[in-house]
Design a protein around this motif. Structure first.
Motif, PDB file in Angstrom:
ATOM      1  N   HIS A 276      -0.413  -3.758   7.231  1.00  0.00           N
ATOM      2  CA  HIS A 276      -0.154  -2.407   7.737  1.00  0.00           C
ATOM      3  C   HIS A 276       1.284  -2.241   8.222  1.00  0.00           C
ATOM      4  O   HIS A 276       1.935  -1.235   7.938  1.00  0.00           O
ATOM      5  CB  HIS A 276      -1.133  -2.131   8.890  1.00  0.00           C
ATOM      6  N   GLN A 277       1.793  -3.242   8.934  1.00  0.00           N
ATOM      7  CA  GLN A 277       3.141  -3.119   9.508  1.00  0.00           C
ATOM      8  C   GLN A 277       4.207  -3.020   8.416  1.00  0.00           C
ATOM      9  O   GLN A 277       5.113  -2.182   8.497  1.00  0.00           O
ATOM     10  CB  GLN A 277       3.436  -4.311  10.420  1.00  0.00           C
ATOM     11  N   GLN A 278       4.095  -3.868   7.388  1.00  0.00           N
ATOM     12  CA  GLN A 278       5.072  -3.816   6.300  1.00  0.00           C
ATOM     13  C   GLN A 278       4.936  -2.528   5.494  1.00  0.00           C
ATOM     14  O   GLN A 278       5.926  -1.982   4.995  1.00  0.00           O
ATOM     15  CB  GLN A 278       4.900  -5.041   5.384  1.00  0.00           C
ATOM     16  N   GLY A 279       3.699  -2.037   5.382  1.00  0.00           N
ATOM     17  CA  GLY A 279       3.500  -0.755   4.706  1.00  0.00           C
ATOM     18  C   GLY A 279       4.208   0.371   5.435  1.00  0.00           C
ATOM     19  O   GLY A 279       4.838   1.237   4.810  1.00  0.00           O
ATOM     20  N   ASP A 280       4.120   0.359   6.777  1.00  0.00           N
ATOM     21  CA  ASP A 280       4.819   1.370   7.574  1.00  0.00           C
ATOM     22  C   ASP A 280       6.326   1.286   7.388  1.00  0.00           C
ATOM     23  O   ASP A 280       7.021   2.310   7.278  1.00  0.00           O
ATOM     24  CB  ASP A 280       4.477   1.200   9.056  1.00  0.00           C
ATOM     25  N   ILE A 281       6.841   0.065   7.350  1.00  0.00           N
ATOM     26  CA  ILE A 281       8.283  -0.129   7.174  1.00  0.00           C
ATOM     27  C   ILE A 281       8.728   0.423   5.824  1.00  0.00           C
ATOM     28  O   ILE A 281       9.767   1.092   5.708  1.00  0.00           O
ATOM     29  CB  ILE A 281       8.647  -1.622   7.302  1.00  0.00           C
ATOM     30  N   ALA A 282       7.930   0.166   4.779  1.00  0.00           N
ATOM     31  CA  ALA A 282       8.267   0.673   3.444  1.00  0.00           C
ATOM     32  C   ALA A 282       8.286   2.200   3.435  1.00  0.00           C
ATOM     33  O   ALA A 282       9.200   2.819   2.871  1.00  0.00           O
ATOM     34  CB  ALA A 282       7.269   0.142   2.418  1.00  0.00           C
TER      35      ALA A 282
ATOM     36  N   ILE B 113       4.709   7.366  -3.717  1.00  0.00           N
ATOM     37  CA  ILE B 113       5.159   5.977  -3.851  1.00  0.00           C
ATOM     38  C   ILE B 113       4.183   5.201  -4.734  1.00  0.00           C
ATOM     39  O   ILE B 113       2.992   5.081  -4.405  1.00  0.00           O
ATOM     40  CB  ILE B 113       5.272   5.299  -2.475  1.00  0.00           C
ATOM     41  N   ASP B 114       4.679   4.683  -5.840  1.00  0.00           N
ATOM     42  CA  ASP B 114       3.822   3.948  -6.780  1.00  0.00           C
ATOM     43  C   ASP B 114       3.310   2.639  -6.178  1.00  0.00           C
ATOM     44  O   ASP B 114       4.032   1.948  -5.444  1.00  0.00           O
ATOM     45  CB  ASP B 114       4.598   3.618  -8.061  1.00  0.00           C
ATOM     46  N   ARG B 115       2.076   2.326  -6.463  1.00  0.00           N
ATOM     47  CA  ARG B 115       1.442   1.047  -6.101  1.00  0.00           C
ATOM     48  C   ARG B 115       1.533   0.748  -4.608  1.00  0.00           C
ATOM     49  O   ARG B 115       1.572  -0.407  -4.191  1.00  0.00           O
ATOM     50  CB  ARG B 115       2.056  -0.099  -6.927  1.00  0.00           C
ATOM     51  N   PHE B 116       1.564   1.799  -3.804  1.00  0.00           N
ATOM     52  CA  PHE B 116       1.698   1.583  -2.364  1.00  0.00           C
ATOM     53  C   PHE B 116       0.476   0.872  -1.782  1.00  0.00           C
ATOM     54  O   PHE B 116       0.601   0.014  -0.910  1.00  0.00           O
ATOM     55  CB  PHE B 116       1.911   2.915  -1.646  1.00  0.00           C
ATOM     56  N   LYS B 117      -0.709   1.223  -2.266  1.00  0.00           N
ATOM     57  CA  LYS B 117      -1.933   0.607  -1.730  1.00  0.00           C
ATOM     58  C   LYS B 117      -1.925  -0.896  -1.970  1.00  0.00           C
ATOM     59  O   LYS B 117      -2.301  -1.677  -1.090  1.00  0.00           O
ATOM     60  CB  LYS B 117      -3.169   1.242  -2.358  1.00  0.00           C
ATOM     61  N   LYS B 118      -1.503  -1.316  -3.158  1.00  0.00           N
ATOM     62  CA  LYS B 118      -1.445  -2.754  -3.452  1.00  0.00           C
ATOM     63  C   LYS B 118      -0.459  -3.449  -2.510  1.00  0.00           C
ATOM     64  O   LYS B 118      -0.725  -4.542  -2.007  1.00  0.00           O
ATOM     65  CB  LYS B 118      -1.035  -2.976  -4.910  1.00  0.00           C
ATOM     66  N   TYR B 119       0.698  -2.799  -2.298  1.00  0.00           N
ATOM     67  CA  TYR B 119       1.704  -3.360  -1.391  1.00  0.00           C
ATOM     68  C   TYR B 119       1.138  -3.461   0.022  1.00  0.00           C
ATOM     69  O   TYR B 119       1.278  -4.494   0.695  1.00  0.00           O
ATOM     70  CB  TYR B 119       2.957  -2.475  -1.412  1.00  0.00           C
ATOM     71  N   HIS B 120       0.491  -2.387   0.454  1.00  0.00           N
ATOM     72  CA  HIS B 120      -0.091  -2.319   1.798  1.00  0.00           C
ATOM     73  C   HIS B 120      -1.153  -3.407   1.978  1.00  0.00           C
ATOM     74  O   HIS B 120      -1.192  -4.106   2.995  1.00  0.00           O
ATOM     75  CB  HIS B 120      -0.687  -0.930   2.012  1.00  0.00           C
TER      76      HIS B 120
END
Length: 237
Positions: free
Chosen positions: A199-205, A187-194
């Motif tokens: 953390h919760q929204q990162g898990d949902i993604a 998943i591209d740019r996941f760390k920035k999103y996270h």
């Protein structure tokens, strides 16, 4: 601890019928032997398996008006059954059986000839015996942490399940000259999103991506969490 091999657990007497036999013969044989399966063979090689699941589908068609009198067993069986060799470990067989939700695994030798069968009941009995011994000996704890096969967050296979499936698929491809493919998604740019949304929204993604991939693959394909935000797809043939 010496590893338990499938040959130590399997049943050597296997209920079989040759390809081309009538479905009615298979049904009578299963009833007579009180067996939950029947392996269909060509020569000595397994080419299909009949289980309660196949029988249920067949009876549903009969209720719907299908005439089953002259049906061949080939038309009802599950073709190309997943087989294991007699020298694989109990842990490998249990992982594969649980991951694929299979209750019967035909066992073949190096010449692909049927030599036995191992059932989920056999594997669970062996696991129970190991647990009982573990309680008595209070050692080898790591070996008995056998099989967490599903990633708790994403609901897809975890790294352990992936390793077993890859090993089986590679061996099966070599034995039968079949192909397979592997796809790895990152998943591209996941760390920035996270970092931005938490953390919760990162898990949902992550869950949404995993569900999207799981919903797009064939029934025979397998999806695993490779690590972090990486997802691996194994595609036999």
């Amino acid at each position: 601890m010496t590893p338990i091999l499938v040959r130590d657990l399997m049943h050597h007497e296997v209920l079989t019928l040759p390809r081309g036999a009538l479905f009615s013969q298979a049904l009578l044989a299963m009833v007579e032997k009180r067996s939950s399966y029947l392996v269909v063979t060509e020569g000595r090689a397994p080419v299909g398996i009949l289980t309660e699941r196949d029988m249920t589908r067949m009876f549903a068609k009969v209720i719907g008006g299908l005439h089953a009198k002259d049906l061949k067993v080939d038309e009802v069986m599950t073709p190309m059954p997943m087989c294991i060799t007699e020298n694989v470990t109990f842990e490998f067989a249990l992982t594969l059986s649980h991951s694929r939700r299979l209750r019967h695994l035909p066992v073949v030798n190096d010449e692909d000839c049927l030599v036995g069968i191992v059932t989920m009941a056999d594997l669970l009995d062996a696991f129970g015996n190991m647990v009982e011994k573990q309680h008595k000996l209070e050692q080898n704890v790591e070996e008995l942490r056998l099989l967490t096969l599903e990633d708790a967050l994403l609901g897809i296979g975890n790294r352990r399940a992936m390793e077993v499936e890859l090993s089986y698929t590679e061996a099966d491809a070599r034995r039968h000259h079949r192909s397979y493919a592997v796809g790895l998604f990152d998943i591209d740019r996941f760390k920035k999103y996270h970092d931005r949304y938490g953390h919760q929204q990162g898990d949902i993604a992550l869950k949404q991506v995993a569900q999207s991939i799981q919903g797009a693959v064939r029934e025979s394909d397998r999806v695993f969490r490779y690590g972090g935000e990486e997802i691996l797809v194994l595609m036999p043939q």
